[in-house]
Design a protein around this motif. Structure first.
Motif, PDB file in Angstrom:
ATOM      1  N   GLU A   2      53.326  84.505  -3.087  1.00  0.00           N
ATOM      2  CA  GLU A   2      54.106  84.110  -1.919  1.00  0.00           C
ATOM      3  C   GLU A   2      53.291  83.224  -0.975  1.00  0.00           C
ATOM      4  OE1 GLU A   2      54.535  87.365   1.474  1.00  0.00           O
ATOM      5  OE2 GLU A   2      54.761  88.243  -0.523  1.00  0.00           O
ATOM      6  N   ASN A   3      53.990  82.226  -0.432  1.00  0.00           N
ATOM      7  CA  ASN A   3      53.355  81.224   0.424  1.00  0.00           C
ATOM      8  C   ASN A   3      52.718  81.832   1.665  1.00  0.00           C
ATOM      9  OD1 ASN A   3      53.939  79.142  -1.290  1.00  0.00           O
ATOM     10  ND2 ASN A   3      55.815  78.558  -0.226  1.00  0.00           N
ATOM     11  N   GLN A   8      47.923  82.777   4.896  1.00  0.00           N
ATOM     12  CA  GLN A   8      47.024  83.713   5.573  1.00  0.00           C
ATOM     13  C   GLN A   8      45.604  83.596   5.019  1.00  0.00           C
ATOM     14  OE1 GLN A   8      47.819  87.872   4.837  1.00  0.00           O
ATOM     15  NE2 GLN A   8      46.651  88.515   6.626  1.00  0.00           N
ATOM     16  N   ALA A   9      45.482  83.497   3.710  1.00  0.00           N
ATOM     17  CA  ALA A   9      44.160  83.360   3.081  1.00  0.00           C
ATOM     18  C   ALA A   9      43.468  82.092   3.557  1.00  0.00           C
ATOM     19  CB  ALA A   9      44.296  83.356   1.562  1.00  0.00           C
ATOM     20  N   TYR A 115      41.365  87.997  -0.908  1.00  0.00           N
ATOM     21  CA  TYR A 115      41.930  86.719  -1.340  1.00  0.00           C
ATOM     22  C   TYR A 115      41.419  86.280  -2.710  1.00  0.00           C
ATOM     23  CZ  TYR A 115      42.877  86.887   3.630  1.00  0.00           C
ATOM     24  OH  TYR A 115      43.268  87.299   4.887  1.00  0.00           O
ATOM     25  N   LEU A 116      40.851  87.194  -3.447  1.00  0.00           N
ATOM     26  CA  LEU A 116      40.281  86.882  -4.761  1.00  0.00           C
ATOM     27  C   LEU A 116      41.311  86.232  -5.680  1.00  0.00           C
ATOM     28  CD1 LEU A 116      37.858  87.094  -6.676  1.00  0.00           C
ATOM     29  CD2 LEU A 116      38.564  89.427  -7.202  1.00  0.00           C
ATOM     30  N   GLU A 117      42.478  86.812  -5.781  1.00  0.00           N
ATOM     31  CA  GLU A 117      43.517  86.280  -6.666  1.00  0.00           C
ATOM     32  C   GLU A 117      43.935  84.877  -6.239  1.00  0.00           C
ATOM     33  OE1 GLU A 117      48.143  87.187  -7.951  1.00  0.00           O
ATOM     34  OE2 GLU A 117      47.014  88.759  -6.936  1.00  0.00           O
ATOM     35  N   ILE A 118      44.022  84.654  -4.950  1.00  0.00           N
ATOM     36  CA  ILE A 118      44.458  83.348  -4.438  1.00  0.00           C
ATOM     37  C   ILE A 118      43.442  82.270  -4.775  1.00  0.00           C
ATOM     38  CG2 ILE A 118      44.890  82.025  -2.317  1.00  0.00           C
ATOM     39  CD1 ILE A 118      46.175  84.681  -1.242  1.00  0.00           C
TER      40      ILE A 118
END
Length: 173
Positions: A2-3, A8-9, A115-118
């Motif tokens: 989601e955007n 946020q990241a 935020y690792l996945e992002i």
């Protein structure tokens, strides 16, 4: 993804970024293990400086972070190093590997584990801008004399190890 979470990241990672530096002598075998867009984790504390001039060592880690702690404010004896600290368990994304003759700059971006996945799956134009700033900085500083205080025995012992890997080249993540 989601955007709102991506936004946020980016806001929490890119807002207030400062450049920090860590110079060390690494074998070419260790240097070539780093890859652009790779995510690494440092298990120990990351000792860095907000000061940089010429390189006395063959590798400079240039680290973009907005959450390094200024240890000079806590202990005036280390203020001369521009000593900052990133806590253990920190995550970094390798943004760039830039070589000038026999010197290499490895550009890292520090980010929160949440935020690792992002950062493992996206790339921002802000990252590209950080790379340009880092390259321009090295182009300017490579012709300067090394900073004497950052090349004394005490500081070079603190910053001798690679970031995110053991001395033998095994990545922690």
């Amino acid at each position: 993804m989601e955007n709102k979470k991506i936004e946020q990241a980016y806001q929490n990672t890119f807002s207030g970024l400062t450049m920090y530096y860590r110079d060390c002598e690494l074998s070419e075998d260790l240097v070539t293990r780093y890859k652009v867009d790779q995510i690494i984790q440092e298990r120990g504390f990351t000792d860095i400086s907000n000061q940089a001039e010429g390189l006395a060592k063959n590798v400079r880690f240039a680290i973009a972070s907005n959450s390094a702690s200024n240890l000079g404010e806590i202990n005036p004896d280390v203020a001369k190093y521009g000593f900052h600290l990133i806590p253990s368990g920190a995550y970094f994304k390798v943004l760039d590997i830039y070589k000038i003759e026999h010197k290499t700059q490895i550009m890292l971006m520090h980010f929160n584990e949440a935020y690792l996945e992002i950062f493992n799956s996206t790339k921002s134009n802000i990252e590209d801008k950080i790379v340009l700033v880092g390259r321009k900085s090295l182009d300017t500083k490579i012709v300067m004399q090394p900073h004497s205080i950052l090349n004394n025995e005490e500081w070079t012992a603190r910053t001798a190890d690679p970031i995110g890997m053991s001395k033998t080249g095994t990545f922690f993540l």
